[in-house]
Design a protein around this motif. Sequence first.
Motif, short mmCIF file in Angstrom:
data_model
loop_
_atom_site.label_atom_id
_atom_site.label_comp_id
_atom_site.label_asym_id
_atom_site.label_seq_id
_atom_site.Cartn_x
_atom_site.Cartn_y
_atom_site.Cartn_z
N LEU A 101 0.87 -1.18 0.00
CA LEU A 101 0.00 0.00 0.00
C LEU A 101 0.91 1.23 0.00
O LEU A 101 1.61 1.50 0.98
CB LEU A 101 -0.90 0.01 1.23
CG LEU A 101 -1.78 1.25 1.42
CD1 LEU A 101 -2.77 1.38 0.27
CD2 LEU A 101 -2.50 1.19 2.77
N PRO A 158 -1.66 5.88 -6.60
CA PRO A 158 -1.16 4.67 -5.91
C PRO A 158 0.08 4.11 -6.63
O PRO A 158 0.17 4.14 -7.85
CB PRO A 158 -2.32 3.70 -5.99
CG PRO A 158 -3.09 4.12 -7.21
CD PRO A 158 -2.95 5.62 -7.28
N GLY A 184 -0.70 -5.29 -5.19
CA GLY A 184 -0.54 -4.00 -4.52
C GLY A 184 -1.69 -3.07 -4.87
O GLY A 184 -2.49 -3.34 -5.78
N ASN A 185 -1.77 -1.92 -4.16
CA ASN A 185 -2.94 -1.04 -4.37
C ASN A 185 -2.94 -0.38 -5.74
O ASN A 185 -3.98 0.08 -6.21
CB ASN A 185 -3.02 0.02 -3.27
CG ASN A 185 -1.90 1.03 -3.33
OD1 ASN A 185 -0.79 0.73 -3.75
ND2 ASN A 185 -2.18 2.27 -2.90
N PHE A 230 -5.57 -1.67 -8.13
CA PHE A 230 -7.00 -1.45 -7.89
C PHE A 230 -7.45 -0.03 -8.25
O PHE A 230 -8.58 0.36 -7.96
CB PHE A 230 -7.32 -1.73 -6.41
CG PHE A 230 -7.07 -3.16 -6.02
CD1 PHE A 230 -7.99 -4.15 -6.32
CD2 PHE A 230 -5.89 -3.52 -5.39
CE1 PHE A 230 -7.76 -5.47 -5.96
CE2 PHE A 230 -5.65 -4.84 -5.02
CZ PHE A 230 -6.58 -5.82 -5.32
N ASN A 241 -12.03 5.46 -8.47
CA ASN A 241 -11.31 5.25 -7.20
C ASN A 241 -9.82 5.41 -7.49
O ASN A 241 -9.10 4.44 -7.75
CB ASN A 241 -11.60 3.84 -6.66
CG ASN A 241 -10.95 3.62 -5.30
OD1 ASN A 241 -10.43 4.54 -4.67
ND2 ASN A 241 -10.98 2.37 -4.85
N PRO A 279 -6.97 4.01 -4.18
CA PRO A 279 -7.41 2.80 -3.48
C PRO A 279 -6.48 2.45 -2.33
O PRO A 279 -5.27 2.65 -2.41
CB PRO A 279 -7.36 1.72 -4.57
CG PRO A 279 -6.32 2.21 -5.51
CD PRO A 279 -6.44 3.70 -5.53
N ARG A 280 -7.07 1.95 -1.29
CA ARG A 280 -6.28 1.48 -0.15
C ARG A 280 -6.40 -0.03 0.04
O ARG A 280 -6.16 -0.55 1.12
CB ARG A 280 -6.72 2.21 1.13
CG ARG A 280 -6.38 3.69 1.09
CD ARG A 280 -6.72 4.41 2.38
NE ARG A 280 -6.22 5.77 2.35
CZ ARG A 280 -4.99 6.15 2.68
NH1 ARG A 280 -4.12 5.23 3.07
NH2 ARG A 280 -4.61 7.41 2.62
N LYS A 281 -6.78 -0.66 -1.03
CA LYS A 281 -6.97 -2.11 -0.99
C LYS A 281 -5.70 -2.81 -1.46
O LYS A 281 -5.12 -2.44 -2.49
CB LYS A 281 -8.14 -2.50 -1.88
CG LYS A 281 -8.39 -4.02 -1.93
CD LYS A 281 -9.56 -4.33 -2.84
CE LYS A 281 -9.81 -5.83 -2.91
NZ LYS A 281 -10.94 -6.17 -3.82
N VAL A 282 -5.26 -3.84 -0.74
CA VAL A 282 -4.15 -4.70 -1.15
C VAL A 282 -4.54 -6.14 -0.84
O VAL A 282 -5.49 -6.39 -0.09
CB VAL A 282 -2.84 -4.34 -0.43
CG1 VAL A 282 -2.37 -2.95 -0.80
CG2 VAL A 282 -2.96 -4.51 1.06
N GLN A 283 -3.80 -7.05 -1.40
CA GLN A 283 -4.05 -8.47 -1.14
C GLN A 283 -2.90 -9.08 -0.34
O GLN A 283 -1.74 -8.76 -0.60
CB GLN A 283 -4.20 -9.25 -2.46
CG GLN A 283 -5.48 -8.99 -3.20
CD GLN A 283 -5.56 -9.85 -4.46
OE1 GLN A 283 -4.54 -10.27 -4.98
NE2 GLN A 283 -6.77 -10.09 -4.93
#
Length: 349
Positions: A20, A33, A130-131, A134, A139, A142-146
């Motif tokens: 992130l 990002p 990584g973000n 996404f 968006n 994004p603050r989403k990661v896996q």
Amino acid sequence: MFVDEVDIHLAAGHGGRGCLAFRREKRVPRGGPSGGDGGHGGSVYIVASPHTNTLINYRFHPEFAAERGEHGQGSNRTGHTGEDLELPVPIGTLIYEKTGDPDVPYCLLADLAEEGQRVLVAKGGRGGLGNARFATATNRAPRKVQPGEAGEQKDLRLELKLLADVGLVGFPNAGKSTLISRISAARPKIADYPFTTLTPNLGVVRLSDDRSFVVADVPGLIEGAHRGLGLGHQFLRHLERTKVLVHLVDVSGASDRDPVEDLNTLRRELELFQPQLAAKPQLVAANKIDAVDDDGRVRGLARRAAQLGLPFFRTSGVSGSGVPELLEETWRRVVAERESSTLTAGREH
């Protein structure tokens, strides 16, 4: 030490976590990002190697793990992929996976019967995104990661079945080790007491015109070997890959056993252990012919071999008497079996 059966635990590497991150650069007001993906975890492979002939390395070191993948980093940098792990095993090793089912505790994964065969047994985990992956038009931050995926873990059993063309079968002190030391460069322990041979021995027999075959000397069998009596039961499976079996029967009288009964017992033990073994081409060698004090024992064994339709030879591992004739007939049987196997394989394809 000869080890032909081990249990091992394998763990493939976990995948790295996605990062992130956002760009923080001068004169880049909308950096966006920049989190990179995690690296994939290393996988575990088992490879058939000609440079090892026992599984002893896995007896004392039964757990192995591949390298995990590194986490992703900023500036869209992907983490390093974990290094794969390769485990060398002898040619002829069978790989079984533990199932957890009491009725069928193991299932066969692979049979490494050829040099260089390589099989994937535990796959490494995939790296997380990584973000930066996404980001969309709606968006942009994004603050989403896996997280990275876990690598596979396996409980395996490795079993070695020697690759030999010919198997020498006989009671303890029948002269198998003496014979293999005469016909090949193998140098097994030879002594005048039962169960001198504690592990199988392999030797390459070289004949004229560049002909050769591999022979295995299996520890002596006794009655009840298929039930676990004596030592032979531990190594009977090494005969499963052989093409021809040679029954070596002591006819000298030193053992105080009946040669005919010895032959019948050997054939019966093979049948009880695995019917396919008893169906292989077989030869009978009346061994220690140089020390015979009662020729009736030899004639009785010859009659029994004739009743069974098996070629019969009078041999001596010490003097070499009859050995060339035995080897030539053995070679003819090996060639016939090789050609038969080739034809069978061709039909299957």
